[in-house]
Design a protein around this motif. Sequence first.
Motif, PDB file in Angstrom:
ATOM      1  N   GLY A 305       7.145  -6.960   3.511  1.00  0.00           N
ATOM      2  CA  GLY A 305       5.849  -7.540   3.181  1.00  0.00           C
ATOM      3  C   GLY A 305       5.322  -6.913   1.908  1.00  0.00           C
ATOM      4  N   THR A 306       4.017  -7.018   1.698  1.00  0.00           N
ATOM      5  CA  THR A 306       3.401  -6.450   0.504  1.00  0.00           C
ATOM      6  C   THR A 306       3.068  -4.993   0.781  1.00  0.00           C
ATOM      7  OG1 THR A 306       2.439  -8.646   0.113  1.00  0.00           O
ATOM      8  CG2 THR A 306       1.613  -6.833  -1.244  1.00  0.00           C
ATOM      9  N   ILE A 307       4.110  -4.168   0.790  1.00  0.00           N
ATOM     10  CA  ILE A 307       3.936  -2.757   1.116  1.00  0.00           C
ATOM     11  C   ILE A 307       4.801  -1.894   0.184  1.00  0.00           C
ATOM     12  CG2 ILE A 307       3.353  -3.119   3.535  1.00  0.00           C
ATOM     13  CD1 ILE A 307       6.240  -2.460   4.276  1.00  0.00           C
ATOM     14  N   SER A 308       4.387  -0.669   0.005  1.00  0.00           N
ATOM     15  CA  SER A 308       5.181   0.354  -0.684  1.00  0.00           C
ATOM     16  C   SER A 308       4.864   1.679  -0.001  1.00  0.00           C
ATOM     17  CB  SER A 308       4.824   0.415  -2.171  1.00  0.00           C
ATOM     18  OG  SER A 308       3.434   0.618  -2.337  1.00  0.00           O
ATOM     19  N   PRO A 309       5.309   1.838   1.238  1.00  0.00           N
ATOM     20  CA  PRO A 309       4.827   2.949   2.072  1.00  0.00           C
ATOM     21  C   PRO A 309       5.283   4.323   1.601  1.00  0.00           C
ATOM     22  CG  PRO A 309       6.617   1.799   3.162  1.00  0.00           C
ATOM     23  CD  PRO A 309       6.280   0.995   1.946  1.00  0.00           C
ATOM     24  N   LYS A 310       4.315   5.187   1.373  1.00  0.00           N
ATOM     25  CA  LYS A 310       4.590   6.587   1.078  1.00  0.00           C
ATOM     26  C   LYS A 310       4.792   7.362   2.380  1.00  0.00           C
ATOM     27  CE  LYS A 310       4.221  10.405  -1.607  1.00  0.00           C
ATOM     28  NZ  LYS A 310       5.005  10.690  -2.808  1.00  0.00           N
ATOM     29  N   SER A 311       4.165   6.882   3.449  1.00  0.00           N
ATOM     30  CA  SER A 311       4.283   7.549   4.747  1.00  0.00           C
ATOM     31  C   SER A 311       4.054   6.536   5.846  1.00  0.00           C
ATOM     32  CB  SER A 311       3.264   8.694   4.863  1.00  0.00           C
ATOM     33  OG  SER A 311       1.937   8.191   4.809  1.00  0.00           O
ATOM     34  N   VAL A 312       4.542   6.865   7.032  1.00  0.00           N
ATOM     35  CA  VAL A 312       4.238   6.093   8.225  1.00  0.00           C
ATOM     36  C   VAL A 312       4.096   7.108   9.364  1.00  0.00           C
ATOM     37  CG1 VAL A 312       6.674   5.669   8.799  1.00  0.00           C
ATOM     38  CG2 VAL A 312       4.891   4.154   9.712  1.00  0.00           C
ATOM     39  N   GLN A 323       0.817   4.119   4.644  1.00  0.00           N
ATOM     40  CA  GLN A 323      -0.048   4.309   3.469  1.00  0.00           C
ATOM     41  C   GLN A 323       0.692   3.829   2.217  1.00  0.00           C
ATOM     42  OE1 GLN A 323      -1.650   5.343   6.610  1.00  0.00           O
ATOM     43  NE2 GLN A 323       0.115   6.680   6.227  1.00  0.00           N
ATOM     44  N   ASN A 324       0.104   2.869   1.520  1.00  0.00           N
ATOM     45  CA  ASN A 324       0.811   2.157   0.449  1.00  0.00           C
ATOM     46  C   ASN A 324       0.385   2.547  -0.962  1.00  0.00           C
ATOM     47  OD1 ASN A 324       2.449   0.427   2.212  1.00  0.00           O
ATOM     48  ND2 ASN A 324       0.478  -0.451   2.809  1.00  0.00           N
ATOM     49  N   MET A 325      -0.238   3.732  -1.101  1.00  0.00           N
ATOM     50  CA  MET A 325      -0.552   4.309  -2.401  1.00  0.00           C
ATOM     51  C   MET A 325      -1.355   3.360  -3.297  1.00  0.00           C
ATOM     52  SD  MET A 325       0.599   7.498  -2.765  1.00  0.00           S
ATOM     53  CE  MET A 325       1.088   7.787  -4.449  1.00  0.00           C
ATOM     54  N   MET A 326      -1.329   3.681  -4.600  1.00  0.00           N
ATOM     55  CA  MET A 326      -2.070   2.865  -5.576  1.00  0.00           C
ATOM     56  C   MET A 326      -1.314   1.584  -5.932  1.00  0.00           C
ATOM     57  SD  MET A 326      -0.008   5.193  -7.085  1.00  0.00           S
ATOM     58  CE  MET A 326      -1.000   6.679  -7.250  1.00  0.00           C
ATOM     59  N   TYR A 327      -0.096   1.449  -5.435  1.00  0.00           N
ATOM     60  CA  TYR A 327       0.694   0.262  -5.763  1.00  0.00           C
ATOM     61  C   TYR A 327       0.206  -0.967  -5.012  1.00  0.00           C
ATOM     62  CZ  TYR A 327       3.502   4.173  -7.304  1.00  0.00           C
ATOM     63  OH  TYR A 327       3.914   5.345  -7.897  1.00  0.00           O
ATOM     64  N   GLN A 328      -0.424  -0.750  -3.854  1.00  0.00           N
ATOM     65  CA  GLN A 328      -0.969  -1.869  -3.090  1.00  0.00           C
ATOM     66  C   GLN A 328      -2.434  -1.652  -2.728  1.00  0.00           C
ATOM     67  OE1 GLN A 328       0.880  -4.473  -2.851  1.00  0.00           O
ATOM     68  NE2 GLN A 328       2.810  -3.504  -3.459  1.00  0.00           N
ATOM     69  N   HIS A 329      -2.928  -0.396  -2.815  1.00  0.00           N
ATOM     70  CA  HIS A 329      -4.308  -0.061  -2.435  1.00  0.00           C
ATOM     71  C   HIS A 329      -4.610  -0.486  -0.995  1.00  0.00           C
ATOM     72  CE1 HIS A 329      -5.685   1.504  -6.253  1.00  0.00           C
ATOM     73  NE2 HIS A 329      -5.181   0.459  -6.899  1.00  0.00           N
ATOM     74  N   THR A 330      -3.632  -0.250  -0.103  1.00  0.00           N
ATOM     75  CA  THR A 330      -3.842  -0.650   1.302  1.00  0.00           C
ATOM     76  C   THR A 330      -3.266   0.372   2.268  1.00  0.00           C
ATOM     77  OG1 THR A 330      -1.742  -1.873   1.426  1.00  0.00           O
ATOM     78  CG2 THR A 330      -3.709  -3.117   0.753  1.00  0.00           C
ATOM     79  N   ILE A 331      -3.748   0.221   3.508  1.00  0.00           N
ATOM     80  CA  ILE A 331      -3.140   0.868   4.670  1.00  0.00           C
ATOM     81  C   ILE A 331      -2.772  -0.268   5.612  1.00  0.00           C
ATOM     82  CG2 ILE A 331      -3.490   2.439   6.614  1.00  0.00           C
ATOM     83  CD1 ILE A 331      -5.922   3.529   4.849  1.00  0.00           C
ATOM     84  N   GLU A 339       4.306  -5.835  15.023  1.00  0.00           N
ATOM     85  CA  GLU A 339       3.371  -6.811  14.452  1.00  0.00           C
ATOM     86  C   GLU A 339       2.361  -6.118  13.545  1.00  0.00           C
ATOM     87  OE1 GLU A 339       3.239  -9.780  18.373  1.00  0.00           O
ATOM     88  OE2 GLU A 339       1.776  -8.155  18.142  1.00  0.00           O
ATOM     89  N   LEU A 340       1.989  -6.794  12.452  1.00  0.00           N
ATOM     90  CA  LEU A 340       0.944  -6.286  11.566  1.00  0.00           C
ATOM     91  C   LEU A 340      -0.405  -6.540  12.241  1.00  0.00           C
ATOM     92  CD1 LEU A 340       0.001  -5.131   8.842  1.00  0.00           C
ATOM     93  CD2 LEU A 340       0.027  -7.477   7.947  1.00  0.00           C
ATOM     94  N   VAL A 341      -1.075  -5.458  12.613  1.00  0.00           N
ATOM     95  CA  VAL A 341      -2.367  -5.569  13.292  1.00  0.00           C
ATOM     96  C   VAL A 341      -3.482  -5.801  12.278  1.00  0.00           C
ATOM     97  CG1 VAL A 341      -4.038  -4.354  14.756  1.00  0.00           C
ATOM     98  CG2 VAL A 341      -1.581  -4.087  15.177  1.00  0.00           C
ATOM     99  N   LYS A 342      -3.439  -5.071  11.183  1.00  0.00           N
ATOM    100  CA  LYS A 342      -4.487  -5.223  10.171  1.00  0.00           C
ATOM    101  C   LYS A 342      -4.034  -4.577   8.864  1.00  0.00           C
ATOM    102  CE  LYS A 342      -9.481  -4.728   9.424  1.00  0.00           C
ATOM    103  NZ  LYS A 342     -10.770  -4.271  10.012  1.00  0.00           N
ATOM    104  N   THR A 343      -4.498  -5.154   7.760  1.00  0.00           N
ATOM    105  CA  THR A 343      -4.328  -4.541   6.446  1.00  0.00           C
ATOM    106  C   THR A 343      -5.684  -4.030   5.999  1.00  0.00           C
ATOM    107  OG1 THR A 343      -2.471  -5.982   5.842  1.00  0.00           O
ATOM    108  CG2 THR A 343      -3.651  -4.892   4.040  1.00  0.00           C
ATOM    109  N   LEU A 344      -5.782  -2.703   5.829  1.00  0.00           N
ATOM    110  CA  LEU A 344      -7.043  -2.083   5.432  1.00  0.00           C
ATOM    111  C   LEU A 344      -7.055  -1.855   3.933  1.00  0.00           C
ATOM    112  CD1 LEU A 344      -7.279   0.652   8.228  1.00  0.00           C
ATOM    113  CD2 LEU A 344      -8.366  -1.576   8.206  1.00  0.00           C
ATOM    114  N   SER A 345      -8.097  -2.326   3.270  1.00  0.00           N
ATOM    115  CA  SER A 345      -8.255  -2.065   1.847  1.00  0.00           C
ATOM    116  C   SER A 345      -8.774  -0.651   1.634  1.00  0.00           C
ATOM    117  CB  SER A 345      -9.236  -3.071   1.233  1.00  0.00           C
ATOM    118  OG  SER A 345      -9.554  -2.700  -0.096  1.00  0.00           O
ATOM    119  N   ASP A 346      -8.371  -0.019   0.523  1.00  0.00           N
ATOM    120  CA  ASP A 346      -8.873   1.317   0.217  1.00  0.00           C
ATOM    121  C   ASP A 346     -10.163   1.276  -0.611  1.00  0.00           C
ATOM    122  OD1 ASP A 346      -8.103   0.679  -2.361  1.00  0.00           O
ATOM    123  OD2 ASP A 346      -6.443   2.085  -2.445  1.00  0.00           O
TER     124      ASP A 346
END
Length: 625
Positions: A305-312, A323-331, A339-346
């Motif tokens: 998906g639209t992710i670049s996870p630095k950690s899980v 945590q998707n860093m500054m590349y996506q600005h999301t958690i 299942e994707l429960v929610k995409t949190l904006s930073d």
Amino acid sequence: MNNNNPKWYQSKNFIILLFLLVIPLSLGAGYYVKFNLINRTLNNSKNQNLSPFDQALNKGKQAVILIETAQSAEDWQKVSQIWQDAIAILNNIPQSDENYPNAQTKLRQYEGNLDYAINNYTNPPYFRNAVNNAMEAAILTQNAKTDQEWEMIAKKWNLAITQMTNVPVTDPNHGVAQKKLVEYQLNLDYALEKNPNSNIAQTPNNSNPPKPQNNVPVSAEFREAVNQAMKASTLTQKATTKPQWQEVSQHWQNAIDNMKKVPSNDGKYAIARQKVTQYQTNLNYAQEMVASVASRLTLIKTISGTISPKSVVHSGNGLFFAQNMMYQHTITVYNRKFELVKTLSDTVKLSDYGHKDYQGEYKGAPVEVAFSEGGKYAWVSNYEMYGNGFNRPGDDVCSPAGNHDHSYLYKINTDSLLIENVIKVGAVPKYVAVSPNNKYTLVSNWCTYDLSIIDIATNQEIKRISLGAYPRGIIVDKNSKFAYIAVMGSFDIAKVNLEDFSINWFRGIGSGPRHLVIDPENKYLYVTLNGEGQIAKIDLNSGKVISKVVTGAAPRSMDISDNGKYLYVVNYNSNTVSKVRTMDMKVLQTVSSNNHPIGITFDPQTQQVWVACYSGTIMVFQDGE
């Protein structure tokens, strides 16, 4: 091996083994000559005008040469004294000396070497001494004819067995020692058969050993038990799979059953009673190996998906935060069904959380997360902030002198999945940890070289503790008394007392310590050494490294199973995930991953391992049959 003829020394395999055993003896003589030659060179150099730094280096060379042949406690004490002399010289080199920076680097290295030497004479090298005695016994066997010669051989095997028995479970050679015990016992038995009048016990550590009884028939049960034991011993040398270890276990069980059937009028009856105990130990080891190899990592899901996870990280309650860093600005938040429960904006309004100097909206760069005990809150660090007033972002290479922008920690309610608080910390906050008593949240600040202590009750930073270049991994013990911080720009781990915030150090652990975990019993600390490609196991009481194991290039994050038996490690530059058995620090399995695995977490309920790949995926592995 012919199970009905225990003349193991006549076999082709034994001739090859003997050749390999003799080599170290000849090499030992070479090392002795080499030491004398170099030692004379070092002594002659004293008459030259050497700088203190060069004097220390010469001491180090002398210690390294001695290590090559050191065996006894006295040898290791000599090595320790030389390292202490070298350290004393380095400590006296002033900052004005041009060699001062190099001296500080060597100082840490030599301190680690000193710890290793001290460990060798305070914890006797049972394994090495046992092998040496076994080599001597094997050599003597070639020409033995008289009872006296066979008595000497039996003594050597008996001593080797005693030493192998004393190899502690924390020794990386413990597993091999258990196998060697079986082999050595069979060799001792044969030596005793060659000399029926021997005074040597057939089982070590027995103050009143049974004497072999002459002219008394040996039962078929005893002979069959020995045959089964020899089969188990032979198979053990090559066993790697579950079926192979099951076969080994079955042979040990057969040996035990037959030994128990040996009648009281058998000449080997007393020995048979002892063998039951010994064989049970071997059976237990084989069964443990069955369990170890049965548990394998198998890829069951890849999340993209639209992710670049630095950690899980697993919350403990079935949620996984990436945590998707500054590349996506999301958690991105997932459940156990993947299942994707929610995409949190930073994106946040800092002024809404009491930071009135910053008006308007700001973005973060989520890097790591830690959960409160019970999983009620997630604490997310942001590498940097984006918006008006943040003009000096930090980087991977930085220092406090750069006066970089501070950043913020987000407090997220895991029920509502909303940001409830935003707390100011240092520049480029990396790792986050929460004390089990839910009193403190700790954050390592990469560019300000310090540790932020957050009071959870007030949501305020109450303390900053300077640690040195590039603090990263944090773990708090189960009693919430001490926090351990990996200082990645060094060889060291800081130990912070959470009652008075005083600091002690575990020095010379290894290059580039990055990530930390503690076993459930609070006995051992494990650290990834990014600069060495190894994992180190550390005794928490002494702060000393027990053993290390290579897992791959640039090991980054890791997690530990709930029972403390296994470590799961991501190797960033090798694109692999390793499973390590903590008992003996053996790599049980290495599996391929997508590009740049960097984060990892273990879910004890499902026995699943989630791996964050920086290249844009999360891989889920099942650990089990």
